[in-house]
Design a protein around this motif. Structure first.
Motif, PDB file in Angstrom:
ATOM      1  N   LYS A 131       0.821  -1.204   0.000  1.00 26.97           N
ATOM      2  CA  LYS A 131       0.000   0.000   0.000  1.00 26.97           C
ATOM      3  C   LYS A 131       0.858   1.257   0.000  1.00 26.97           C
ATOM      4  CE  LYS A 131      -2.447  -1.088   3.694  1.00 26.97           C
ATOM      5  NZ  LYS A 131      -3.506  -1.056   4.739  1.00 26.97           N
ATOM      6  N   GLU A 132       1.971   1.189   0.718  1.00 28.76           N
ATOM      7  CA  GLU A 132       2.825   2.363   0.842  1.00 28.76           C
ATOM      8  C   GLU A 132       3.340   2.825  -0.520  1.00 28.76           C
ATOM      9  OE1 GLU A 132       2.902  -0.300   2.858  1.00 28.76           O
ATOM     10  OE2 GLU A 132       1.949   0.795   4.524  1.00 28.76           O
ATOM     11  N   GLU A 149      -5.971   3.494   3.404  1.00 28.99           N
ATOM     12  CA  GLU A 149      -5.252   2.737   4.428  1.00 28.99           C
ATOM     13  C   GLU A 149      -6.197   1.816   5.177  1.00 28.99           C
ATOM     14  OE1 GLU A 149      -2.646   1.013   6.284  1.00 28.99           O
ATOM     15  OE2 GLU A 149      -1.698   2.850   5.574  1.00 28.99           O
TER      16      GLU A 149
END
Length: 259
Positions: free
Chosen positions: A204-205, A236
């Motif tokens: 995700k980052e 997130e």
């Protein structure tokens, strides 16, 4: 706000991906690129699909864009490749010769235009008999599918409803595109749908880094920095850990030149 395509700070915005296998397979099925001697990629941006057409077997490809900044980024990304030519020109006036090509690609182009007739007329002028035009863009129906771990774009409209009207105003319905192609003189117009893998993010980052950079998504330039962080906080919570395979739903219109 909107993206300034002429700002050199944005020159790499459309160079950070590669054409996905799903797109390549669709082009193989629709146009058999290896049988095409010359293709024109109008609105080529960073040259991702210009190069992809050559890699699929088109003998030579000319990428045309109205932004020198975008062309600079494309040249830096592509490097020396004798199969490819990049030049400045508009969708209504590419500067190329009549009947110079047997394939024209207009990918992610027409949503920047209110009047479709001039850019379709230019594509028609470039194509010799038997040539094919491929128009790839999103209809409103494509854009407003619900957000999910694959369809990230969908979250934009649930979080920021003000973007809905803006998107409706710039996206063309399929029926209108078909009508304009036929009115320009194209024949055998067909419509296809494609879920194209946009990018595979290991986490995700990495996706969030790409979003903050606003890479390859003009609509993200409509968000303030605070709104961008709101989007990322929402993602997130919504997205699972691990690899994220982002996809976009597209509509593709194919049409042929017949005398």
């Amino acid at each position: 706000m909107g993206i300034n395509f002429h700002d050199r700070r944005n020159k790499d915005s459309y160079t950070t991906r590669k054409a996905d296998q799903t797109w390549k397979e669709t082009m193989e099925r629709l146009v058999r690129p290896a049988t095409r001697k010359h293709a024109v990629d109008i609105g080529c941006g960073g040259g991702i699909y210009t190069k992809a057409l050559a890699d699929l077997g088109v003998s030579s490809v000319t990428g045309v864009d109205f932004s020198e900044a975008m062309l600079t980024g494309a040249r830096e990304k592509i490097g020396a490749d004798r199969r490819l030519t990049l030049q400045k020109g508009s969708a209504q006036d590419t500067g190329l010769e009549d009947g110079c090509s047997d394939m024209v690609l207009q990918r992610a182009l027409i949503h920047h235009m209110k009047d479709l007739h001039p850019c379709f007329l230019e594509a028609r002028r470039l194509l010799r008999e038997g040539g094919v035009v491929i128009v790839q863009d999103r209809t409103p129906e494509d854009c407003f599918l619900p957000g999910s771990e694959e369809h990230i774009r969908g979250y934009l409209f649930s979080l920021f409803p003000r973007l809905v009207d803006q998107e409706v105003n710039r996206r063309h319905r399929s029926e209108r595109v078909v009508h304009e192609l036929e009115a320009t003189g194209f024949q055998q117009v067909s419509v296809h749908r494609l879920w194209e893998t946009r990018h595979r993010y290991p986490s995700k980052e990495r996706l969030f880094e790409d979003l903050r950079a606003r890479n390859g998504r003009s609509i993200l330039h409509e968000l303030s920095n605070d709104e961008m962080e709101e989007l990322i906080r929402h993602l997130e919570m919504e997205l699972p850990e691990g690899e994220i395979v982002e996809k976009d739903r597209w509509t593709i219109w194919q049409a042929v030149v017949r005398e």
